[in-house]
Design a protein around this motif. Structure first.
Motif, PDB file in Angstrom:
ATOM      1  N   LEU A 100       0.890  -1.158   0.216  1.00  0.00           N
ATOM      2  CA  LEU A 100      -0.125  -0.158   0.086  1.00  0.00           C
ATOM      3  C   LEU A 100       1.002   1.365  -0.108  1.00  0.00           C
ATOM      4  CD1 LEU A 100      -0.098   1.560   3.101  1.00  0.00           C
ATOM      5  CD2 LEU A 100      -1.541  -0.681   3.625  1.00  0.00           C
ATOM      6  N   ARG A 101       2.167   0.874   0.239  1.00  0.00           N
ATOM      7  CA  ARG A 101       2.931   2.191   0.088  1.00  0.00           C
ATOM      8  C   ARG A 101       3.804   2.515  -1.381  1.00  0.00           C
ATOM      9  NH1 ARG A 101       3.315   0.691   5.359  1.00  0.00           N
ATOM     10  NH2 ARG A 101       2.943   2.275   7.003  1.00  0.00           N
ATOM     11  N   ARG A 102       4.124   1.225  -1.853  1.00  0.00           N
ATOM     12  CA  ARG A 102       4.984   1.154  -2.973  1.00  0.00           C
ATOM     13  C   ARG A 102       3.955   0.954  -4.290  1.00  0.00           C
ATOM     14  NH1 ARG A 102      10.474  -2.495  -0.960  1.00  0.00           N
ATOM     15  NH2 ARG A 102      10.959  -0.993   0.441  1.00  0.00           N
ATOM     16  N   ARG A 138      -3.627   4.181  -3.836  1.00  0.00           N
ATOM     17  CA  ARG A 138      -5.104   4.828  -4.140  1.00  0.00           C
ATOM     18  C   ARG A 138      -6.051   3.999  -3.676  1.00  0.00           C
ATOM     19  NH1 ARG A 138      -6.173  10.056  -4.768  1.00  0.00           N
ATOM     20  NH2 ARG A 138      -8.358   9.880  -5.784  1.00  0.00           N
ATOM     21  N   PHE A 139      -6.045   2.715  -3.682  1.00  0.00           N
ATOM     22  CA  PHE A 139      -7.303   1.879  -3.143  1.00  0.00           C
ATOM     23  C   PHE A 139      -7.259   2.222  -1.847  1.00  0.00           C
ATOM     24  CE2 PHE A 139      -8.524  -2.309  -1.337  1.00  0.00           C
ATOM     25  CZ  PHE A 139      -9.887  -2.293  -1.739  1.00  0.00           C
ATOM     26  N   TYR A 140      -6.241   2.059  -1.058  1.00  0.00           N
ATOM     27  CA  TYR A 140      -6.205   2.271   0.557  1.00  0.00           C
ATOM     28  C   TYR A 140      -6.625   3.705   0.709  1.00  0.00           C
ATOM     29  CZ  TYR A 140      -4.103   2.981   5.323  1.00  0.00           C
ATOM     30  OH  TYR A 140      -3.788   2.990   6.470  1.00  0.00           O
ATOM     31  N   GLN A 141      -6.278   4.671   0.200  1.00  0.00           N
ATOM     32  CA  GLN A 141      -6.433   5.885   0.405  1.00  0.00           C
ATOM     33  C   GLN A 141      -8.232   6.254   0.062  1.00  0.00           C
ATOM     34  OE1 GLN A 141      -3.747   8.087  -1.835  1.00  0.00           O
ATOM     35  NE2 GLN A 141      -2.313   8.102  -0.535  1.00  0.00           N
ATOM     36  N   ASN A 142      -8.833   5.731  -0.854  1.00  0.00           N
ATOM     37  CA  ASN A 142     -10.063   5.760  -1.024  1.00  0.00           C
ATOM     38  C   ASN A 142     -11.005   5.179   0.088  1.00  0.00           C
ATOM     39  OD1 ASN A 142      -9.730   7.124  -3.556  1.00  0.00           O
ATOM     40  ND2 ASN A 142      -9.859   5.217  -4.920  1.00  0.00           N
ATOM     41  N   LEU A 143     -10.581   3.958   0.705  1.00  0.00           N
ATOM     42  CA  LEU A 143     -11.184   3.479   1.567  1.00  0.00           C
ATOM     43  C   LEU A 143     -11.249   4.539   2.756  1.00  0.00           C
ATOM     44  CD1 LEU A 143     -10.077  -0.358   1.426  1.00  0.00           C
ATOM     45  CD2 LEU A 143     -12.278   0.832   0.824  1.00  0.00           C
ATOM     46  N   LEU A 144      -9.942   4.857   3.219  1.00  0.00           N
ATOM     47  CA  LEU A 144      -9.967   5.805   4.282  1.00  0.00           C
ATOM     48  C   LEU A 144     -10.809   7.174   4.193  1.00  0.00           C
ATOM     49  CD1 LEU A 144      -6.124   6.082   5.097  1.00  0.00           C
ATOM     50  CD2 LEU A 144      -7.864   4.604   6.276  1.00  0.00           C
ATOM     51  N   ALA A 145     -11.022   7.474   2.817  1.00  0.00           N
ATOM     52  CA  ALA A 145     -11.748   8.974   2.584  1.00  0.00           C
ATOM     53  C   ALA A 145     -13.106   8.404   2.634  1.00  0.00           C
ATOM     54  CB  ALA A 145     -11.688   9.263   1.222  1.00  0.00           C
ATOM     55  N   ARG A 146     -13.519   7.161   2.507  1.00  0.00           N
ATOM     56  CA  ARG A 146     -14.982   6.832   2.798  1.00  0.00           C
ATOM     57  C   ARG A 146     -15.141   6.579   4.325  1.00  0.00           C
ATOM     58  NH1 ARG A 146     -14.894   1.947  -1.505  1.00  0.00           N
ATOM     59  NH2 ARG A 146     -16.768   1.136  -0.169  1.00  0.00           N
ATOM     60  N   GLN A 153      -9.244  -1.553   8.789  1.00  0.00           N
ATOM     61  CA  GLN A 153      -9.964  -2.295   7.759  1.00  0.00           C
ATOM     62  C   GLN A 153      -9.441  -1.991   6.589  1.00  0.00           C
ATOM     63  OE1 GLN A 153     -13.357   0.255   9.189  1.00  0.00           O
ATOM     64  NE2 GLN A 153     -14.601  -1.627   9.508  1.00  0.00           N
ATOM     65  N   ALA A 154      -8.880  -0.895   6.143  1.00  0.00           N
ATOM     66  CA  ALA A 154      -8.314  -0.657   4.715  1.00  0.00           C
ATOM     67  C   ALA A 154      -6.993  -1.500   4.732  1.00  0.00           C
ATOM     68  CB  ALA A 154      -7.720   0.922   4.609  1.00  0.00           C
ATOM     69  N   VAL A 155      -6.222  -1.861   5.690  1.00  0.00           N
ATOM     70  CA  VAL A 155      -5.255  -2.661   5.536  1.00  0.00           C
ATOM     71  C   VAL A 155      -5.708  -4.206   5.137  1.00  0.00           C
ATOM     72  CG1 VAL A 155      -3.206  -3.901   6.661  1.00  0.00           C
ATOM     73  CG2 VAL A 155      -3.529  -1.436   6.801  1.00  0.00           C
ATOM     74  N   CYS A 172     -11.084   1.388  -7.697  1.00  0.00           N
ATOM     75  CA  CYS A 172     -11.388   0.222  -7.138  1.00  0.00           C
ATOM     76  C   CYS A 172     -12.856   0.045  -6.658  1.00  0.00           C
ATOM     77  CB  CYS A 172     -10.244  -0.135  -6.099  1.00  0.00           C
ATOM     78  SG  CYS A 172      -8.724  -0.035  -6.594  1.00  0.00           S
ATOM     79  N   ALA A 173     -13.403  -0.991  -6.510  1.00  0.00           N
ATOM     80  CA  ALA A 173     -14.561  -1.437  -6.146  1.00  0.00           C
ATOM     81  C   ALA A 173     -14.051  -1.791  -4.506  1.00  0.00           C
ATOM     82  CB  ALA A 173     -15.176  -2.606  -6.724  1.00  0.00           C
TER      83      ALA A 173
END
Length: 227
Positions: free
Chosen positions: A162-164, A170-178, A184-186, A226-227
């Motif tokens: 999720l860092r590299r 982006r998928f991880y950041q989208n989950l945090l934004a939601r 949970q995102a990890v 990402c869904a």
């Protein structure tokens, strides 16, 4: 339902799983020993002999892990299918040699008839709802009903990916934004990696993050949808 006889895992797969689990257990002990050594370095109450023995124990654990890892690599190299999967896994972002062995040791015992969702259920990463009527509805959590060894083996690769990997990041950041919690995102990234490994094994193709998270272009900026 038609009766299908159960086929036990091959002796090679069971041997590999035993080796990788032994390595994981020794790694936990080694981490504990490192923490003790760090605390001992700041203490003036321990005799030098105790500190010396702790360091010797650390080296002894490292030698045992090296010996077991060498045997696991030899076993994988001598089996065509395991070697094929191992080399594919090394192309995935965040998956190194040690993580690949740990994950492969758990997946090797699964039958080839399972699909990606069944892999997720086996890992215990599938979400489980807590709901009773209209009055009780708790936040979904992972079932934890599967292999804790596989969950543990996927955790660190997910953190690195999720860092590299730009798509998974982006998928991880989208989950945090939601509004999702970081853990949970990890966990969602761990599931994505497991789906990726399943597809890589089936298609014999190296890792491609864009197939997990479709790249789209909005206002000239490439992002991951990402869904």
């Amino acid at each position: 339902m038609p009766w299908v006889p159960w086929q036990p895992p091959s002796p090679v797969a069971l041997h590999l799983r035993a080796l990788t689990r032994a390595i994981a257990d020794l790694s936990c002990i080694h981490t504990q020993q490192n923490n003790r050594a760090h605390a001992a370095a700041a203490s003036h109450a321990l005799p030098g002999l105790v500190v010396k023995e702790m360091r010797r124990h650390q080296k002894y654990l490292e030698q045992r892990m090296t010996r077991l890892r060498r045997e696991a690599l030899r076993l994988v190299a001598g089996h065509f299918e395991l070697d094929r999967r191992f080399r594919l896994m090394l192309t995935a972002t965040g998956v190194g040699e040690t993580s690949a062995l740990q994950i492969l040791g758990e997946l090797a015992v699964l039958p080839d008839t399972l699909d990606a969702r069944q892999w997720v259920a086996f890992s215990g990463l599938d979400p489980r709802l807590f709901k009773s009527g209209k009055s009780v509805e708790k936040r979904p959590r992972i079932s934890r009903g599967g292999s804790r060894h596989l969950r543990r083996a996927l955790y660190m690769p997910a953190l690195v990916a999720l860092r590299r990997d730009p798509y998974l990041r982006r998928f991880y950041q989208n989950l945090l934004a939601r509004g999702k919690a970081r853990l949970q995102a990890v966990v969602a990234v761990m599931r994505k990696l497991l789906h990726a490994l399943f597809a890589m094994f089936r298609t014999n193709q190296p890792y491609d993050g864009s197939k997990l998270c479709r790249a789209v272009d909005i206002a000239g900026n490439a992002i991951a949808a990402c869904a």
